[in-house]
Design an enzyme around this catalytic site. Structure first.
Site, PDB file in Angstrom:
ATOM      1  N   ALA A  50       0.832  -1.206   0.000  1.00 33.28           N
ATOM      2  CA  ALA A  50       0.000   0.000   0.000  1.00 33.28           C
ATOM      3  C   ALA A  50       0.863   1.252   0.000  1.00 33.28           C
ATOM      4  O   ALA A  50       1.947   1.271   0.601  1.00 33.28           O
ATOM      5  CB  ALA A  50      -0.918   0.000   1.215  1.00 33.28           C
ATOM      6  N   PRO A  51       0.417   2.297  -0.675  1.00 36.30           N
ATOM      7  CA  PRO A  51       1.175   3.556  -0.668  1.00 36.30           C
ATOM      8  C   PRO A  51       1.127   4.220   0.703  1.00 36.30           C
ATOM      9  O   PRO A  51       0.248   3.932   1.512  1.00 36.30           O
ATOM     10  CB  PRO A  51       0.443   4.399  -1.721  1.00 36.30           C
ATOM     11  CG  PRO A  51      -0.957   3.855  -1.751  1.00 36.30           C
ATOM     12  CD  PRO A  51      -0.809   2.381  -1.488  1.00 36.30           C
ATOM     13  N   GLY A  52       2.078   5.119   0.924  1.00 35.92           N
ATOM     14  CA  GLY A  52       2.089   5.861   2.179  1.00 35.92           C
ATOM     15  C   GLY A  52       3.234   5.426   3.081  1.00 35.92           C
ATOM     16  O   GLY A  52       4.077   4.602   2.720  1.00 35.92           O
ATOM     17  N   ILE A  53       3.269   5.982   4.289  1.00 37.71           N
ATOM     18  CA  ILE A  53       4.315   5.676   5.262  1.00 37.71           C
ATOM     19  C   ILE A  53       4.124   4.255   5.776  1.00 37.71           C
ATOM     20  O   ILE A  53       3.039   3.887   6.233  1.00 37.71           O
ATOM     21  CB  ILE A  53       4.269   6.667   6.440  1.00 37.71           C
ATOM     22  CG1 ILE A  53       4.488   8.098   5.935  1.00 37.71           C
ATOM     23  CG2 ILE A  53       5.311   6.321   7.482  1.00 37.71           C
ATOM     24  CD1 ILE A  53       4.289   9.151   7.006  1.00 37.71           C
ATOM     25  N   GLY A  72       4.100   1.229   8.227  1.00 41.06           N
ATOM     26  CA  GLY A  72       3.927   1.131   9.667  1.00 41.06           C
ATOM     27  C   GLY A  72       4.970   0.237  10.307  1.00 41.06           C
ATOM     28  O   GLY A  72       5.617  -0.583   9.642  1.00 41.06           O
ATOM     29  N   LYS A 131      -3.971  -6.420   5.938  1.00 40.96           N
ATOM     30  CA  LYS A 131      -2.978  -6.052   6.952  1.00 40.96           C
ATOM     31  C   LYS A 131      -2.474  -7.320   7.655  1.00 40.96           C
ATOM     32  O   LYS A 131      -3.275  -8.107   8.177  1.00 40.96           O
ATOM     33  CB  LYS A 131      -3.596  -5.085   7.964  1.00 40.96           C
ATOM     34  CG  LYS A 131      -4.183  -3.835   7.309  1.00 40.96           C
ATOM     35  CD  LYS A 131      -5.046  -3.002   8.258  1.00 40.96           C
ATOM     36  CE  LYS A 131      -4.236  -2.258   9.251  1.00 40.96           C
ATOM     37  NZ  LYS A 131      -5.072  -1.274  10.006  1.00 40.96           N
ATOM     38  N   ASP A 144     -14.082  -1.161  11.197  1.00 41.21           N
ATOM     39  CA  ASP A 144     -14.197  -2.572  11.554  1.00 41.21           C
ATOM     40  C   ASP A 144     -13.310  -3.391  10.621  1.00 41.21           C
ATOM     41  O   ASP A 144     -13.002  -2.969   9.500  1.00 41.21           O
ATOM     42  CB  ASP A 144     -15.649  -3.025  11.439  1.00 41.21           C
ATOM     43  CG  ASP A 144     -15.871  -4.385  12.083  1.00 41.21           C
ATOM     44  OD1 ASP A 144     -15.041  -4.792  12.920  1.00 41.21           O
ATOM     45  OD2 ASP A 144     -16.872  -5.049  11.750  1.00 41.21           O
TER      46      ASP A 144
END
Length: 612
Positions: A334-337, A339, A355, A390
Site C-alpha cells: 500500500a502507498p504511504g508511510i 507502519g 494487513k 471494523d
C-alpha cells in the site's frame, strides 16, 4: 435458483441411508449450527427488553457476548465429532458424502446459507487446508435462499394507506411492535413524520393503485436507539426510510427523526459503527430487503452489521475471488508511510486493504502479535461510534501467486515469515485483517491546502472527541493512523496503541525542576505507560501553520488536560452519551422548533428540546 457445487449431486434417501456415518456426521454438524442459531436469536430477542428498560449496559454486553458465540459453537461441534469419530482415519469419500447428505438436510431450512458456512468452519477446524476445495466445503452456495422469504411473510409487514387515513396507518405502523412502553405523544410524532415526508418530496403525490408501506418486522437495536426500517412504494417510486425511536427519562417512547436521504440511511449501516441486534428467523430475507433499500451496501457488509460476522466473511471471500476472476492487477504494498506493526497491501482495483502483523515489532513500539490481536478484538466488541474501522479477520488465506507483486512477497517473507508460506502457485497468509480502503489523512493533508485542510482538521478533532466520549483513547494520534472514508468522514484504523480512557491518566506537564531542564533536548518529566500529556499533542501533530490554525479554531481544548479529565470522569460516573449517526438538524427537536412553539400556542403538547 442457487448453484450446486460442481462435484455434488443431490442425494436420494437410499444414498444417505447407505452411508450411515456420512449422514450422522452431517446431522451432528447441523445440530451444532441449529443450537448456535437458537442461542443467537435468544440473544437478539433480549434487546427489546433492555431497550425498554433503558439498560444500555446490558445491550452493549449482549453485543459483546454475541461476537464470541460462533467460535464457541464451532469448537463444541468439533469436540462432539471428535468423540464420535476417529477423525484421522476417516476417508476423503466420507467427507464428500457428508457434504452431500448435509445439502439434503438443508431443504426447507430457514438459514441454509449460515448452515453451509458453519459446515465450512467445522471442516476447516478438522481438515488440513489442502482439503479446502469444492469436494469438501461450500465454496459456492448449494441451496438457494431466493424464495425462502415468500413462505415467511413475518420478515416484514405491509400497510396499505389511503390519503384519508394515512395518519392512522402511521400510528399502527409505530405501535405494531408490541412495545410495553407508551409513546410520549404519538400523534405529535406522526405529524412530524408527515411534515418530514412532505419536505422530502416537495409535494403530496397522488396515491397509485399499488401504494403501500413495507416495514421490517423487527426493530434494529443499537445503543439507546431502536430503528424502524422500511420503504414506501407508490407507483414506480420507492422511498426507503428509517425512524429512530428513543426512550425518555420517564419511560416513554418518542420518534427522534425521520430519515429518507439515502446517505443518512446508508450511514446507519457503516462498519465503523456497532453491530445491530435484530431478530431474524430468515436472515437471507432481511439482507435481501436491506440490499434492495441500500444497493450500494454489499451483502457481506449487511450480514456483518446484523451480527453475522462469519457469514459476512464468507460473502466477502466470494466477492474477492469473483473480482480476481474478472481483473488482472496485482496485490501490491500500500502507498504511504510504512507502519512499524503491520505490512499493509492492496489490490488497486478492489476497495479494501489487507494487513498482516509483523513477526518482530521494533522499538519504540511495546507490543507483540498477541497484544495487537487483542486490541483489534477490543475494537470489534466496542461501540465504534462511526469513528473506528471494523475489520474482517481471516486465517489461512490462499491467494494466487501470479497476482502478487514480487516486492510484496519479499516483504512478507522478510518481515512476517511465520505468517507467510508459498505452496506451489499459491501464497498462503496464515492470519490477516481486511478493512475498507480509505485515503490516509497524512497523504490527503500533504497534497492539499486551503478549505479542505480546515474541513479535515475539524473532523479529525471531532473524531478524537467522539472516541474519547466513547471511552477510547487512540494512543498514536498521528495523521497516518486516520483515514477519510468515501463519505468524507475521518475514521481511525490503527489500533496497536489504543487504550480505554478510564485506564489513562491525563496530566498537565509539571514545571521543570531547574531552568537547565527546560533547555535540554529531553523531557524532564516521565511517568508510567498510560500517563498522557495533552499539551504535547500540538508539538508532534500540528507542524504546519494552516493545520495548527484550524485545530486551534475548533479544538483548542483538546490540547489541555481538562477536557480529557472531565470526559474520563463522566465515563466513570456511568454517563452514556448520545451518538447520532444522522445530522442534528434532522432531529425533530431541532427541525421543528417553530412548529413545536406553534403547537404549544394552540394548547398542544410541545416536543421537548433537548430530549431527556
Amino acid at each position: 435458483m442457487g448453484h450446486l457445487e460442481q462435484a455434488v449431486v443431490a442425494p436420494s434417501v437410499s444414498d444417505i441411508a447407505a452411508n450411515g456415518d456420512a449422514a450422522e456426521l452431517a446431522l451432528a454438524i447441523l445440530q451444532g449450527f441449529d443450537f448456535h442459531y437458537r442461542l443467537f436469536r435468544e440473544c437478539t430477542q433480549s434487546a427489546k427488553g433492555h431497550f425498554e428498560s433503558g439498560d444500555i449496559a446490558a445491550l452493549r454486553e449482549t453485543v459483546r457476548q454475541r461476537i464470541a458465540f460462533y467460535d464457541a459453537r464451532v469448537d463444541e461441534a468439533v469436540a462432539r465429532i471428535e468423540q464420535r469419530f476417529a477423525l484421522q482415519t476417516l476417508p476423503d469419500e466420507l467427507w464428500a458424502s457428508a457434504k452431500t447428505a448435509y445439502i439434503a438436510l438443508l431443504i426447507n431450512h430457514k438459514q441454509p446459507e449460515l448452515a453451509e458456512t458453519f459446515f465450512n468452519s467445522v471442516c476447516c477446524r478438522i481438515l488440513h487446508r489442502t482439503y479446502f476445495h469444492n469436494d469438501f466445503i461450500f465454496y459456492r452456495p448449494a441451496v438457494s435462499t431466493e424464495y425462502i422469504e415468500a413462505h415467511h411473510p413475518q420478515v416484514y409487514r405491509t400497510y396499505y394507506p389511503s390519503r384519508s387515513w394515512l395518519e392512522d396507518t402511521l400510528e399502527k405502523l409505530l405501535t405494531d411492535f408490541g412495545w410495553s412502553l407508551p409513546f410520549e405523544d404519538l400523534k405529535r410524532d406522526v405529524r412530524y413524520i408527515l411534515r418530514a415526508v412532505h419536505a422530502h418530496l416537495g409535494h403530496w403525490p397522488k396515491l397509485a393503485f399499488n401504494a403501500h408501506i413495507q416495514v421490517m418486522a423487527s426493530p434494529f437495536y443499537r445503543g439507546k436507539t431502536a430503528y424502524i426500517i422500511g420503504r414506501a412504494i407508490n407507483g414506480d417510486v420507492e422511498i426507503p426510510f428509517a425512524l429512530p425511536l428513543f426512550r425518555n427519562a420517564a419511560g416513554q417512547l418518542y420518534v427522534d427523526a425521520a430519515l429518507f436521504n439515502h446517505y443518512h440511511i446508508r450511514h446507519l449501516f457503516s462498519l465503523s459503527r456497532a453491530y445491530f441486534l435484530v431478530d431474524m428467523e430468515v436472515p437471507s430475507a432481511t439482507v435481501q430487503f436491506l440490499h434492495e433499500v441500500l444497493p450500494d451496501c454489499s451483502r457481506a457488509e449487511l450480514y456483518t452489521m446484523l451480527g453475522l460476522g462469519k457469514q459476512g466473511k464468507t460473502m466477502f471471500y466470494r466477492e474477492l475471488f469473483h473480482h480476481l476472476r474478472h481483473s488482472t492487477d496485482r496485490f501490491t504494498v500500500a502507498p504511504g508511510i510504512k507502519g512499524m506493526v503491520m505490512i499493509v497491501f492492496t489490490l488497486p482495483s478492489f476497495p479494501f486493504v489487507f494487513k498482516v502483523i509483523k513477526d518482530v515489532i521494533p522499538p519504540p513500539k511495546e507490543v507483540d502479535r498477541k497484544l495487537v490481536r487483542a486490541k483489534y478484538q477490543m475494537v470489534k466488541q466496542h461501540d465504534r461510534v462511526g469513528r473506528m474501522a471494523d475489520s474482517w479477520e481471516f486465517s489461512n488465506v490462499a491467494l494466487p501467486r501470479n497476482r502478487c507483486d514480487p516486492e510484496l512477497l519479499e516483504e512478507l517473507a522478510r518481515l512476517a515469515p511465520t505468517m507467510y508460506e508459498e505452496d506451489g502457485d499459491t501464497v498462503v497468509i496464515r492470519h490477516l485483517y481486511i478493512e475498507r480502503r480509505m485515503v490516509p489523512l497524512n497523504i490527503l493533508l500533504d497534497n492539499n491546502r486551503g478549505e479542505i485542510v480546515e474541513t479535515v482538521i475539524r473532523d479529525y478533532g471531532n473524531a478524537l472527541r467522539e472516541l474519547a466520549i466513547a471511552n477510547i483513547f487512540p494512543g498514536d494520534m498521528l495523521f497516518k493512523n486516520f483515514g477519510l472514508t468515501r463519505a468524507g468522514r475521518v475514521v481511525f484504523y490503527d489500533y496497536d496503541e489504543i487504550e480505554y480512557m478510564t485506564d489513562c491518566d491525563f496530566r498537565r506537564i509539571p514545571p521543570p525542576l531547574a531552568p537547565e531542564y527546560e533547555l535540554s533536548g529531553e523531557a524532564w518529566y516521565t511517568g508510567h505507560k498510560n500517563e498522557v500529556y495533552p499539551e504535547e499533542f500540538g508539538d508532534f501533530l500540528l507542524n504546519r501553520a494552516d493545520m495548527r490554525e484550524a485545530f486551534l479554531k475548533y479544538h483548542a481544548d483538546l490540547l489541555k488536560p481538562e477536557f480529557w479529565q472531565q470526559t474520563k470522569a463522566r465515563i466513570q460516573q456511568g454517563i452514556v452519551e448520545d451518538f447520532y449517526p444522522y445530522p442534528q438538524d434532522a432531529r425533530f427537536c431541532n427541525r421543528f422548533k417553530a412548529v413545536a412553539a406553534s403547537d404549544a400556542a394552540d394548547g398542544l403538547a410541545p416536543h421537548p428540546n433537548p430530549f431527556p
